[in-house]
Design an enzyme around this catalytic site. Structure first.
Site, PDB file in Angstrom:
ATOM      1  N   GLU A   1      31.725  38.002  34.513  1.00  0.00           N
ATOM      2  CA  GLU A   1      32.951  38.428  35.198  1.00  0.00           C
ATOM      3  C   GLU A   1      34.157  37.714  34.591  1.00  0.00           C
ATOM      4  O   GLU A   1      34.192  36.508  34.515  1.00  0.00           O
ATOM      5  CB  GLU A   1      32.815  38.053  36.684  1.00  0.00           C
ATOM      6  CG  GLU A   1      34.039  38.372  37.509  1.00  0.00           C
ATOM      7  CD  GLU A   1      34.061  37.573  38.802  1.00  0.00           C
ATOM      8  OE1 GLU A   1      33.072  37.593  39.547  1.00  0.00           O
ATOM      9  OE2 GLU A   1      35.090  36.910  39.054  1.00  0.00           O
TER      10      GLU A   1
ATOM     11  N   SER B   1      38.816  39.320  38.968  1.00  0.00           N
ATOM     12  CA  SER B   1      38.685  40.088  40.211  1.00  0.00           C
ATOM     13  C   SER B   1      40.059  40.630  40.559  1.00  0.00           C
ATOM     14  O   SER B   1      41.077  40.036  40.192  1.00  0.00           O
ATOM     15  CB  SER B   1      38.265  39.193  41.375  1.00  0.00           C
ATOM     16  OG  SER B   1      36.984  38.715  41.170  1.00  0.00           O
TER      17      SER B   1
ATOM     18  N   ARG C   1      29.453  28.484  33.395  1.00  0.00           N
ATOM     19  CA  ARG C   1      30.612  29.387  33.548  1.00  0.00           C
ATOM     20  C   ARG C   1      31.610  28.906  34.587  1.00  0.00           C
ATOM     21  O   ARG C   1      32.623  29.549  34.823  1.00  0.00           O
ATOM     22  CB  ARG C   1      30.135  30.780  33.946  1.00  0.00           C
ATOM     23  CG  ARG C   1      28.973  31.225  33.109  1.00  0.00           C
ATOM     24  CD  ARG C   1      28.495  32.577  33.428  1.00  0.00           C
ATOM     25  NE  ARG C   1      28.172  32.799  34.823  1.00  0.00           N
ATOM     26  CZ  ARG C   1      27.848  33.980  35.299  1.00  0.00           C
ATOM     27  NH1 ARG C   1      27.868  35.025  34.522  1.00  0.00           N
ATOM     28  NH2 ARG C   1      27.542  34.121  36.563  1.00  0.00           N
TER      29      ARG C   1
HETATM   30  P1  AMO Z   1      38.165  35.143  41.744  1.00  0.00           P
HETATM   31  O1  AMO Z   1      37.685  34.133  42.706  1.00  0.00           O
HETATM   32  O2  AMO Z   1      37.161  36.123  41.235  1.00  0.00           O
HETATM   33  O3  AMO Z   1      39.354  36.009  42.346  1.00  0.00           O
HETATM   34  O4  AMO Z   1      38.804  34.425  40.472  1.00  0.00           O
HETATM   35  C1  AMO Z   1      39.428  35.166  39.458  1.00  0.00           C
HETATM   36  C2  AMO Z   1      38.900  34.771  38.079  1.00  0.00           C
HETATM   37  O5  AMO Z   1      39.139  33.381  37.848  1.00  0.00           O
HETATM   38  C3  AMO Z   1      38.080  32.840  37.080  1.00  0.00           C
HETATM   39  N1  AMO Z   1      37.407  31.785  37.854  1.00  0.00           N
HETATM   40  C4  AMO Z   1      36.820  30.709  37.311  1.00  0.00           C
HETATM   41  N2  AMO Z   1      36.688  30.281  36.046  1.00  0.00           N
HETATM   42  C5  AMO Z   1      36.008  29.127  35.828  1.00  0.00           C
HETATM   43  N3  AMO Z   1      35.480  28.373  36.815  1.00  0.00           N
HETATM   44  C6  AMO Z   1      35.590  28.751  38.110  1.00  0.00           C
HETATM   45  N4  AMO Z   1      35.071  27.986  39.085  1.00  0.00           N
HETATM   46  C7  AMO Z   1      36.278  29.965  38.408  1.00  0.00           C
HETATM   47  N5  AMO Z   1      36.585  30.630  39.539  1.00  0.00           N
HETATM   48  C8  AMO Z   1      37.260  31.726  39.192  1.00  0.00           C
HETATM   49  C9  AMO Z   1      37.096  33.971  36.791  1.00  0.00           C
HETATM   50  C10 AMO Z   1      37.387  34.922  37.927  1.00  0.00           C
HETATM   51  O6  AMO Z   1      37.033  36.247  37.608  1.00  0.00           O
HETATM   52  N6  AMO Z   1      42.253  36.100  44.516  1.00  0.00           N
HETATM   53  C11 AMO Z   1      41.264  36.658  43.615  1.00  0.00           C
HETATM   54  C12 AMO Z   1      41.935  37.400  42.467  1.00  0.00           C
HETATM   55  C13 AMO Z   1      42.643  38.679  42.873  1.00  0.00           C
HETATM   56  O7  AMO Z   1      42.067  39.442  43.636  1.00  0.00           O
HETATM   57  O8  AMO Z   1      43.770  38.909  42.372  1.00  0.00           O
HETATM   58  C14 AMO Z   1      40.398  35.539  43.068  1.00  0.00           C
HETATM   59  O9  AMO Z   1      40.669  34.364  43.204  1.00  0.00           O
HETATM   60  O10 AMO Z   1      37.408  34.541  35.533  1.00  0.00           O
END
Ligand code: AMO
Length: 441
Positions: free
Chosen positions: A358, A361, A218
């Site tokens: 998820e 966020s 993921r």
């Molecule tokens: P967060 O870190 O949960 O929130 O990231 C938001 C969404 O981005 C996607 N995501 C990813 N998808 C694939 N690989 C990854 N490494 C990865 N990291 C994140 C996910 C995740 O739910 N600033 C907050 C957002 C906010 O509050 O507006 C943030 O970065 O689907």
């Protein structure tokens, strides 16, 4: 002769036309040869003599002049959009020869392991089922944009080289920036929030970088984040309503424009109840304990198994594949999150889960300058690193909130893909930057 696209052939029965494309499959009966020709609009069957078509190889690029014929009733192929017609080839020009293929592209589903599929990415992109993934993703991203533009949001371009680490901690890539240390952006979070103090409503489609040393199905190290942020909110509920509106808009568009693509994956749009259910983290943990006996009640976050369980609960009890989970521990969230005034140990931060994982966020953010400044110190950040952010809140800043959805995760879970790498055109992970790093050594 002007080029006709494959999808337009069904309206040209009796006409002589020119098609251009790639040889997708070939069935050679020596005197008579069938090929499926592929262009950007689909596949069509061409039939011709062995003399004319016999020497063609898979992925050769051809221009074929031919007569469009209606297929007899019993020869109609219901699986092909052009299955009611076929082309009798009259003339052939080979525009480009293909080398022998390293993978078998003729199967309905590419029967190769993911690493091989990615090693031959330029080729695998040509497979109709792989193309379908990126058609769906393009519709998802376009729908995200249009949903927000209809609500008067302004699109902005977030920088990728940044000087601070808004989401906290370890998972950043450092950049050697002249004589300074900089980072690849984990999130446009600080930029989108500060921009609301000038533009009120903003969104961006941009790349985020996470140096997560984990090889899960993921996580990517570079992902596409669909970010939205807006202010003059009365409460966090407005943020959730906006997010729900955007997600429903995305699903509507995919439903409308991706019927063929959904069918290829036997996929359906997630189940939605009238309103997406919402549950506090602690209540979710209680439910998980009751349902499974697994005690996660003291954990700060949901583990993958917990996410799956709470999604199963939402589906069974609320008739929804989607569920918001709110109230994560304030101290475990980034410095900008807004503690619930009724229960400040927990923040008004909300994840959206769907089909066991998820998707986003978000939440309400602090907008009071003094409180933000206090948190900057408490969270161990340097004031000068977030100076631009602080500046925005010093000079008048309405209550605000927002959310970010992961484009690859949405695509993956709409289509039921097994690995998020399949939903990224050029996936970056610990072992790959186009080429496999282990074999590059
Ligand atoms: P967060 O870190 O949960 O929130 O990231 C938001 C969404 O981005 C996607 N995501 C990813 N998808 C694939 N690989 C990854 N490494 C990865 N990291 C994140 C996910 C995740 O739910 N600033 C907050 C957002 C906010 O509050 O507006 C943030 O970065 O689907």
């Amino acid at each position: 002769m002007e080029r006709t696209l494959v999808e337009d052939t069904i309206n040209k029965i009796g006409e002589t036309i020119t098609l251009k494309g790639w040889v997708n499959t070939k069935r050679d009966h020596s005197k008579i040869v069938f090929i499926d020709l592929r262009d950007r609009t689909g596949l069509i069957q061409i039939v011709g003599t062995g003399d004319l078509l016999g020497s063609l190889k898979l992925e050769d690029v051809v221009s074929i002049e031919g007569l469009v014929k209606a297929r007899p009733e019993k020869m109609i192929n219901p699986d092909l959009t052009t299955g009611t017609v076929e082309i009798e080839a009259l003339k052939l020009a080979v525009l480009s020869h293909s080398a022998e293929l390293p993978i078998d592209m003729s199967k309905e589903t590419l029967e190769v392991e993911l690493p091989t599929l990615l090693d031959y990415r330029s080729l695998s992109f040509r497979h109709p089922k792989i193309q379908a993934i990126f058609k769906v993703q393009a519709v998802v991203i376009d729908a995200f944009r249009r949903a927000l533009m209809e609500k008067d949001f302004l699109e902005f371009q977030a920088p990728s080289i940044i000087n601070a680490v808004p989401e906290g901690g370890s998972e950043v890539f450092k950049v050697d920036y002249f004589d300074h240390e900089a980072y690849l952006s984990q999130s446009p979070q600080l930029y989108k929030s500060l921009l609301t103090t000038a533009f009120e409503r903003v969104f961006s489609v941009n790349h985020i970088f996470r140096a997560e040393p984990s090889a899960t199905t993921r996580h990517l190290t570079e992902a596409v984040s669909l970010d939205a942020e807006f202010n003059f909110i009365e409460s966090v509920d407005e943020v959730l309503d906006m997010e729900e509106y955007v997600v429903r808009y995305i699903f509507d568009e995919v439903q409308q424009h991706c019927q063929k693509e959904l069918a290829l994956f036997n996929a359906t749009i997630p189940l939605m109840s009238e309103k997406f259910p919402i549950i506090k983290l602690r209540d979710a943990q209680e439910i998980i304990f009751e349902r499974t006996g697994r005690d996660c009640r003291t954990e700060k976050d949901l583990a993958p198994d917990d996410e799956r369980e709470i999604c199963a609960w939402a589906k069974e009890e609320k008739g929804s594949d989607l569920v918001f989970v709110s109230h994560f521990l304030t101290k475990k969230k980034p410095f900008y999150c807004y503690p619930d005034p009724a229960d400040p140990e927990y923040a008004l931060s909300v994840d959206l889960l769907c089909r066991g994982v998820e998707w986003s966020s978000g939440g309400q953010r602090l907008n009071d300058y003094e409180t933000i400044l206090k948190n900057v110190h408490e969270w161990g950040l340097k004031e000068e690193d977030v100076a631009l952010y602080l500046q925005a809140f010093k000079f008048g800043s309405p209550p605000l909130g927002g959310f970010a959805l992961g484009a690859e995760r949405i695509t993956m879970y709409i289509l039921g893909l097994k690995n998020v790498r399949e939903a990224s055109m050029f996936p970056r992970d610990m072992e790959r930057i186009d080429l496999r790093l282990s074999s590059a050594k």
